[in-house]
Design an enzyme around this catalytic site. Structure first.
Site, PDB file in Angstrom:
ATOM      1  N   LYS A 146     -21.185  28.377  -6.558  1.00  0.00           N
ATOM      2  CA  LYS A 146     -21.214  29.144  -5.310  1.00  0.00           C
ATOM      3  C   LYS A 146     -22.656  29.345  -4.829  1.00  0.00           C
ATOM      4  CE  LYS A 146     -17.585  30.780  -3.666  1.00  0.00           C
ATOM      5  NZ  LYS A 146     -16.800  30.118  -2.588  1.00  0.00           N
TER       6      LYS A 146
ATOM      7  N   ALA B 146     -19.738  28.769 -14.293  1.00  0.00           N
ATOM      8  CA  ALA B 146     -19.295  27.612 -13.503  1.00  0.00           C
ATOM      9  C   ALA B 146     -19.073  28.032 -12.048  1.00  0.00           C
ATOM     10  CB  ALA B 146     -18.020  27.028 -14.104  1.00  0.00           C
ATOM     11  N   TYR B 147     -18.461  29.204 -11.891  1.00  0.00           N
ATOM     12  CA  TYR B 147     -18.166  29.706 -10.547  1.00  0.00           C
ATOM     13  C   TYR B 147     -19.448  30.129  -9.833  1.00  0.00           C
ATOM     14  CZ  TYR B 147     -15.952  32.644  -6.941  1.00  0.00           C
ATOM     15  OH  TYR B 147     -15.562  33.204  -5.763  1.00  0.00           O
ATOM     16  N   SER B 148     -20.240  30.985 -10.494  1.00  0.00           N
ATOM     17  CA  SER B 148     -21.424  31.562  -9.850  1.00  0.00           C
ATOM     18  C   SER B 148     -22.461  30.496  -9.504  1.00  0.00           C
ATOM     19  CB  SER B 148     -22.058  32.620 -10.753  1.00  0.00           C
ATOM     20  OG  SER B 148     -21.100  33.592 -11.097  1.00  0.00           O
TER      21      SER B 148
ATOM     22  N   ILE C 258     -12.175  27.766  -6.101  1.00  0.00           N
ATOM     23  CA  ILE C 258     -11.406  28.067  -7.316  1.00  0.00           C
ATOM     24  C   ILE C 258     -12.283  28.902  -8.243  1.00  0.00           C
ATOM     25  CG2 ILE C 258      -9.894  26.039  -7.303  1.00  0.00           C
ATOM     26  CD1 ILE C 258     -11.882  24.808  -9.385  1.00  0.00           C
TER      27      ILE C 258
END
Ligand code: ZN
Length: 698
Positions: A592, A587-589, A525
């Site tokens: 991941k 949050a994403y980086s 997400i």
């Protein structure tokens, strides 16, 4: 058995069209014919290529299934040519086949069945041959003549077993000539023959004959438990499936790494199989019964059974299931014994050209647990399963009339190693890259996951699609199965943040196909916000899916791969942000980046076991993607200082190649890591981003 004849359907049909229709009615009845078994024929008058009137025999060709048969599956042969053979003493199968090539009405039509002579030597217009379970119960016991006489009186002639071919055709014709009043015929340990002046007559005669056998069986069975009280009680469903899912990968691994040649093997040379689990009540009843150990070793109900399921299954001698390691030891010992026995059977019956390809079982029966069926793909495993279910039905009927009997080992061997059947196998196309393999793709309902599932399925992998969107996962699976074959894909509800949900998805995978070869950990997400204003919940949610989700899925995959011992591939779909993070994308980086680090540690831990772990870094995949919700689009556009409408173009122009990146491009990279093309590569990152200088792996 109910007649499926319907005047409304049949009234407009005649000749071959009516026979095609009736053949499908027969094929629709699973207890009459399974997987290509049985055939039908009609004798017609047709015009040949010069307009001359000739008598023609239209008989179902080999390789077609009655259920879906069509006009073109009935090659025509000149009846005079067939009848001319009757006076011969004998013919080999090869002689029959080459003779039939000359007798064909249309050159290049499908190959006539080896049973063409049987149909042609009989004079009635329509002839129907089935492998009806109920009738086999009458013939597959040690007192077949008594059983047949008790049910049919003198109306039905029975013919001792003989392998299909010239001599059987002649036996049948001579028997009918000797008893012209016979209504039908039984080929012992093989099937039925009925006939008529019309298609309806031949069909109704078959139904009537089978109904009589069914009634006799029902009569004798009344009040009896078929195979007696169980010796080994079945485990409760939850415990049963848990034990089966622990055993299936080990079984698949043992079968896949069996050392036929004693030469050492590299991971890519493992001969993997699909192993499907069946714990339906009929199977549990049989495998847990006191007589199963003995009955299961008697032999098949019909000759064609041996082609997919071998002569007998591997019966595992256990009476307690409370200790999984004890069950596994018993399975291993039974497999060893099976291989020894099979090799001895081969040596005792072999003829010159026969070659022992593999001595492993196609069916493994475990009392209290169920049945595992083995095949090169799910279709072959399914066929073996179907054959055995019918064998159980035939045995259940046969034991009411006497002791169950089958073909002798020699008779079974003649069919299993029938040169014509082996020849057919050489015509099969070579296996594709991911044949015999099982792949699980997370987030497969859309975008990259869906493209990956499709691509790997096109290389004939069996694909399990997990997604929080269960309907979407199923839809992808249905599309794949429609394109490459029934049962080739399975769509499941799978929430990668839930330990229980991930476990359940792997259990389903393992019970359906037996194990795993490739994990594509893809579900993700996106969330966009500057750190200063980011809610803790958003941060944690990104980590739950984009980091912990990969851990939970990879952990379960590692457990299966290690139990299996056949190596494997883990492919992580990460992002260009791992190398080159973007602002407002913490949050994403960060999550991941954790995924990528996990993938590299798995490369270290997996390597000693032949398990490779690699990473694909895509960028800006918009097509069919749910990652790019309108909200994320808006936020990312704001972060880049552009309008949301310009976003796709912005991303396209920022890469070196100026390329629009598609899910299919990522799927190609995943295929590379999933397959032996990258057999020597692990811990590697491959970019699919059109070239981004900041994101070059280093
Ligand atoms: Zn047959």
């Amino acid at each position: 058995m109910r007649s499926r004849w319907d005047d409304a359907e049949a009234s407009s049909l005649s000749g071959l069209d009516l026979l095609v229709h009736v053949s499908r009615l027969i094929g629709a009845e699973p207890s009459l014919v399974v997987w290509g078994g049985g055939n039908t024929s009609i004798k017609l008058t047709e015009a040949d290529y010069r307009g001359r009137t000739v008598r023609v025999l239209r008989v179902k060709g080999s390789g077609s299934d009655l259920k879906r048969v069509e006009r073109r599956d009935f090659p025509g042969v000149r009846l005079d040519d067939v009848k001319a053979l009757f006076d011969r003493e004998d013919m080999t199968d090869d002689e029959i086949v080459s003779y039939m090539d000359h007798a064909l009405l249309d050159p290049g039509a499908g190959r006539p069945s080896i049973e063409t002579l049987l149909h042609g030597f009989l004079s009635p217009v329509v002839v129907i041959h089935t492998h009806a379970d109920a009738v086999l119960s009458l013939s597959n016991n040690d007192r077949p003549r008594d059983a047949i006489r008790a049910v049919y009186g003198r109306d039905v002639v029975s013919i001792p077993y003989r392998r299909p071919g010239f001599r059987l055709a002649k036996d049948v014709a001579q028997a009918l000539a000797a008893t012209p009043k016979a209504q039908a015929m039984i080929l012992e340990r093989h099937g039925t023959i009925t006939w008529g002046a019309t298609t309806r007559e031949a069909y109704e005669s078959a139904i009537q004959m089978i109904t009589c056998a069914e009634d006799a069986i029902a009569e004798r069975r009344r009040g009896r438990k078929v195979f007696g009280a169980s010796r080994v009680a079945a485990l409760e469903p939850v415990a049963r499936r848990a034990l089966a899912s622990a055993i299936a990968p080990r079984l698949r691994g043992r079968l896949g790494s069996w050392d036929h040649s004693s030469a050492t093997r590299t991971p890519s040379q493992y001969r993997r199989a699909v192993v499907a689990y069946d714990d339906s009540p009929e199977i549990l009843d049989f495998v847990g019964s006191p007589d199963a150990a003995r009955l299961s070793q008697v032999g098949p109900a019909t000759p064609d059974h041996t082609l997919y399921a071998k002569r007998v299954p591997c019966f595992v001698d256990v009476d307690r299931l409370d200790d999984p390691s004890n069950v596994w030891q018993a399975i291993e010992a039974s497999l060893d014994r099976f291989v020894q026995d099979y090799t001895a059977y081969f040596e005792a019956n072999r003829f010159k050209s026969a070659e022992l390809v593999d001595a492993l079982p196609r069916l493994v029966l475990v009392p209290g647990l169920g049945m595992f069926t083995v095949g090169a793909d799910c279709r072959a495993a399914r066929i073996a399963n179907d054959f055995y279910r019918h064998t159980i039905d035939v045995m259940a009927g046969a034991v009411l009339f006497g002791d169950y009997v089958s073909l002798s080992p020699k008779e079974a061997f003649e069919v299993e190693y029938w040169p014509r059947e082996l020849y057919k196998l050489t015509l099969a196309p070579p296996e594709k890259e991911l044949a015999r393999q099982i792949v699980l793709v997370t987030g497969g309902a859309s975008g990259i996951g869906r493209a990956v599932a499709r691509r790997l399925a096109a290389e004939t992998a069996h694909v399990v699609i997990g997604d929080v969107d269960e309907a979407g996962a199923r839809k992808t699976a249905e599309e794949i199965s429609a394109a490459v074959g029934a049962g080739r894909a399975l769509g499941l509800a799978m929430d990668v943040t839930s330990e229980a949900s991930v476990r359940a998805a792997f259990e389903r995978t393992v019970l359906e196909y037996g194990g795993l070869d490739v994990l594509v950990s893809n579900a993700g997400i996106a969330h966009s916000a500057p750190v200063a204003t980011m809610a803790l919940g958003d941060w944690l949610r990104s980590f739950a899916v984009n980091a912990t989700g990969h851990f939970l899925v990879a952990r379960e995959a590692m457990r299966v791969l290690l139990a299996q011992g056949l190596g494997g591939a883990l492919v992580f779909v990460a992002t260009k942000n791992v190398m080159s993070p973007g602002k407002d994308f913490a949050a994403y980086s960060a999550a991941k980046a954790a995924e990528a680090q996990l993938a590299k540690v798995l490369a270290l831990e997996g390597a000693p076991h032949g398990i490779r772990s690699n990473i694909v870094n895509p960028d800006a995949i918009f097509q069919d993607s749910r990652l790019w919700s309108p909200e994320v689009r808006r936020e990312r556009a704001a972060a880049q200082g552009i309008d949301p409408d310009q976003l796709e173009d912005f991303y396209r122009r920022r890469n070196l190649l100026g390329a629009r990146i598609l899910p299919e491009d990522v799927a190609e990279a995943v295929l590379f890591f999933a397959s032996d093309r990258s057999a020597k590569t692990t811990g590697c990152t491959l970019t699919v981003d059109g070239g981004l200088r900041d994101a070059f792996p280093r």
